[in-house]
Design an enzyme around this catalytic site. Structure first.
Site, PDB file in Angstrom:
ATOM      1  N   ASN A  24     -17.276 -23.485  37.978  1.00 10.94           N
ATOM      2  CA  ASN A  24     -16.313 -23.324  36.830  1.00 10.94           C
ATOM      3  C   ASN A  24     -16.337 -21.812  35.940  1.00 10.94           C
ATOM      4  O   ASN A  24     -15.325 -21.428  35.725  1.00 10.94           O
ATOM      5  CB  ASN A  24     -17.173 -24.369  35.697  1.00 10.94           C
ATOM      6  CG  ASN A  24     -17.116 -25.823  35.972  1.00 10.94           C
ATOM      7  OD1 ASN A  24     -16.118 -26.218  36.727  1.00 10.94           O
ATOM      8  ND2 ASN A  24     -17.827 -26.624  35.692  1.00 10.94           N
ATOM      9  N   VAL A  44     -11.283  -0.145  30.334  1.00 11.84           N
ATOM     10  CA  VAL A  44     -12.122   0.312  31.046  1.00 11.84           C
ATOM     11  C   VAL A  44     -11.686   1.922  31.230  1.00 11.84           C
ATOM     12  O   VAL A  44     -12.763   2.708  31.345  1.00 11.84           O
ATOM     13  CB  VAL A  44     -12.149  -0.121  32.471  1.00 11.84           C
ATOM     14  CG1 VAL A  44     -12.954   0.660  33.627  1.00 11.84           C
ATOM     15  CG2 VAL A  44     -12.731  -1.565  32.497  1.00 11.84           C
ATOM     16  N   LYS A 114     -29.990 -17.008  35.498  1.00 15.37           N
ATOM     17  CA  LYS A 114     -31.313 -16.995  34.815  1.00 15.37           C
ATOM     18  C   LYS A 114     -32.224 -17.424  35.576  1.00 15.37           C
ATOM     19  O   LYS A 114     -33.547 -16.843  35.585  1.00 15.37           O
ATOM     20  CB  LYS A 114     -31.366 -17.753  33.639  1.00 15.37           C
ATOM     21  CG  LYS A 114     -30.972 -19.166  33.599  1.00 15.37           C
ATOM     22  CD  LYS A 114     -29.636 -19.951  33.685  1.00 15.37           C
ATOM     23  CE  LYS A 114     -29.516 -21.338  33.788  1.00 15.37           C
ATOM     24  NZ  LYS A 114     -27.970 -21.662  33.660  1.00 15.37           N
ATOM     25  N   ILE A 145     -22.672 -16.427  23.787  1.00 17.90           N
ATOM     26  CA  ILE A 145     -23.647 -15.810  22.508  1.00 17.90           C
ATOM     27  C   ILE A 145     -24.035 -14.403  23.086  1.00 17.90           C
ATOM     28  O   ILE A 145     -24.903 -14.295  23.945  1.00 17.90           O
ATOM     29  CB  ILE A 145     -24.600 -16.822  22.270  1.00 17.90           C
ATOM     30  CG1 ILE A 145     -24.175 -18.117  21.845  1.00 17.90           C
ATOM     31  CG2 ILE A 145     -25.462 -15.995  20.849  1.00 17.90           C
ATOM     32  CD1 ILE A 145     -25.254 -19.256  21.483  1.00 17.90           C
ATOM     33  N   ASP A 210     -34.742 -25.024  32.691  1.00 13.84           N
ATOM     34  CA  ASP A 210     -33.786 -24.054  32.489  1.00 13.84           C
ATOM     35  C   ASP A 210     -33.862 -23.280  31.060  1.00 13.84           C
ATOM     36  O   ASP A 210     -33.838 -22.069  31.153  1.00 13.84           O
ATOM     37  CB  ASP A 210     -32.175 -24.955  32.346  1.00 13.84           C
ATOM     38  CG  ASP A 210     -31.198 -24.027  31.773  1.00 13.84           C
ATOM     39  OD1 ASP A 210     -30.632 -23.442  32.565  1.00 13.84           O
ATOM     40  OD2 ASP A 210     -30.845 -23.967  30.248  1.00 13.84           O
ATOM     41  N   LYS A 214     -34.561 -18.940  30.595  1.00 19.95           N
ATOM     42  CA  LYS A 214     -33.985 -18.189  29.535  1.00 19.95           C
ATOM     43  C   LYS A 214     -35.109 -17.635  28.576  1.00 19.95           C
ATOM     44  O   LYS A 214     -34.925 -16.639  28.110  1.00 19.95           O
ATOM     45  CB  LYS A 214     -33.129 -19.257  28.672  1.00 19.95           C
ATOM     46  CG  LYS A 214     -31.927 -19.579  29.525  1.00 19.95           C
ATOM     47  CD  LYS A 214     -31.171 -20.623  28.949  1.00 19.95           C
ATOM     48  CE  LYS A 214     -30.100 -20.966  29.895  1.00 19.95           C
ATOM     49  NZ  LYS A 214     -29.112 -22.152  29.255  1.00 19.95           N
ATOM     50  N   GLY A 324     -20.472 -23.714  29.871  1.00 24.18           N
ATOM     51  CA  GLY A 324     -19.172 -23.945  30.206  1.00 24.18           C
ATOM     52  C   GLY A 324     -18.257 -22.676  30.714  1.00 24.18           C
ATOM     53  O   GLY A 324     -18.896 -21.642  30.663  1.00 24.18           O
TER      54      GLY A 324
END
Length: 450
Positions: A24, A44, A114, A145, A210, A214, A324
């Site tokens: 995804n 860039v 992660k 985020i 998970d 993190k 996502g």
């Protein structure tokens, strides 16, 4: 060859990019690279050219030219025209091998992995340092985020004391559904699976693995101390019941799976040891009660949020979509632009900072507040005996109330701050008391001023 503006410091040709993995997130990254070359070049300073994409099966129609696809990730990473590698495979062993190969060859790396970073950041950072390559990983924590870069750069001159957040969308969706609809855990998990928020095997999410990965990354960055997933105390949400949410509601609280990283010295509100106490780092993941007035209580559904508390900046909150394809790809592309710009201009990302080397506090030495639910016999003197057991283990009670009568009698005890070890001893003793039928649940209480 695509023309490029001559760089006075870095390379004098287009920046070649290899993408490893086309799930995804990888699909979105490849799409943006192919659809927005002019924008990327403007940001860039040089063209950014997709050299190839490593996939497991080249026969699947992925909407990209067949000549860009390969099953030989090692050969793609080793190509002379690849300057920057984007790793989006997942897992540990193969990504570790490919990232090290890229870094050892002086090629910059962007990753969202992660689990790998929580175990091998030190090794990867050392490889990047040896060849002066970049290692970027904004997308590894909380998707779109931006929290990694603020910890590394924006707050580099400040002292971060605490980082607490909701960093797993699956568990937040489940707990939000239980809170809002009264559904039990199994029903909420089934709905999360149906909507695509939970994997077919949700273990990594619902058991806290998970979030623990993190948390290890956040703690390492915040406290300049290398923290691995093994250092993180972890509990999942599978034992949370409708009754826990009802109890939380009665206290004007809700339940969230929190990742908590903080500096600890002693117990809040109590005097420090004569030597002043040694500062340590506590990193933990568990479901906890938080007051509804706390900013994290309003984070519902699959959204994530992280609150950072620094001495001078105060409290900062970062909120948004934590997973996502498109949101995570946004973070990946942000890192890619930074890494490509450094290649062109000869700059370099900040390296790993672990100068503080603070010891990790075991969970038993970690202070917090607790909510203890007891099924008890409904007769005189039980409350006094229960309170006496808390006092015997030096756990101070903030409030206690009785609910129900007869066989349904129960006591709900909320404590002041106490050490985890003291609370554990108290619960063991309570479970063995003749007048206590059972210790129904023990939840931590976070986000209060007491």
């Amino acid at each position: 060859m695509t023309a490029t503006t001559k760089s006075p410091w870095g390379i004098d040709r287009p920046i070649g990019v290899a993408v490893l993995g086309m799930g995804n997130v990888g699909t979105e990254v490849v799409r943006i690279l192919r659809e927005q070359p002019q924008d990327l070049q403007a940001r860039v300073g040089a063209p950014v050219v997709l050299r190839g994409v490593a996939v497991r099966n080249v026969d699947i129609d992925r909407g990209v030219p067949a000549e860009l696809l390969t099953t030989d990730a090692e050969a793609l990473v080793a190509r002379d025209d690849v300057d920057l590698v984007v790793e989006l495979i997942g897992g540990i062993d193969l990504p570790r091998q490919l990232i090290l190969a890229a870094l050892n060859a002086g090629k910059s790396v962007v990753t969202a992995n992660k689990a790998l970073l929580a175990e091998y950041t030190g090794e990867l950072a050392a490889a990047a340092e040896n060849t002066r390559a970049d290692l970027y990983f904004e997308a590894a924590v909380a998707g779109a985020i931006p929290v990694v870069r603020p910890l590394i750069q924006s707050l580099a001159g400040d002292r971060v004391d605490r980082v607490v957040g909701i960093v797993n969308g699956t568990t937040n969706y489940i707990l939000s559904a239980m809170d809002e609809t009264g559904a039990d855990y199994a029903a909420a998990l089934a709905e999360a699976t149906r909507l695509g928020y939970a994997e077919a095997d949700p273990t990594a999410d619902v058991q806290g693995f998970d979030a623990a990965s993190k948390a290890a990354i956040l703690a390492s960055l915040a406290f300049h101390t290398r923290v691995t997933a093994a250092d993180v105390y972890r509990e999942g949400i599978s034992r949370i019941t409708e009754e826990d949410l009802e109890t939380a509601s009665a206290l004007d609280c809700t339940v969230k799976l929190l990742a908590i990283c903080e500096r600890v010295v002693g117990i809040p509100g109590e005097p420090l040891p004569e030597d002043g106490g040694k500062e340590r780092v506590s990193v933990r993941v568990y479901p906890a009660l938080i007051p509804r007035k706390h900013p994290l209580a309003s984070v519902t559904g699959a959204f994530n949020a992280v609150v950072v508390e620094a001495q001078n900046a105060g409290r900062l909150m970062f909120y948004g979509q934590g997973a996502g394809g498109a949101p995570t790809a946004s973070a990946v592309l942000g890192d890619l632009v930074m890494a490509a710009r450094n290649k062109f201009y000869g700059g370099r990302a900040p390296g790993e900072s672990v100068y503080a080397e603070l010891p990790i506090a075991p969970i038993g030495d970690t202070p917090t507040r607790y909510h203890v639910n007891l099924q008890v016999e409904d007769r005189p003197g039980v409350l006094a005996k229960v309170a006496g057991e808390f006092a015997k283990h030096e756990v101070s009670i903030s409030t206690v109330r009785q609910e129900g009568h007869g066989e349904g009698a129960r006591l709900v005890v909320v404590t002041h701050h106490a050490l985890e070890s003291a609370l554990a001893e108290t619960v063991t003793a309570l479970a063995n008391m003749e007048s206590v039928t059972s210790v129904t649940s023990v939840l931590r209480l976070e986000g209060t001023e007491e």
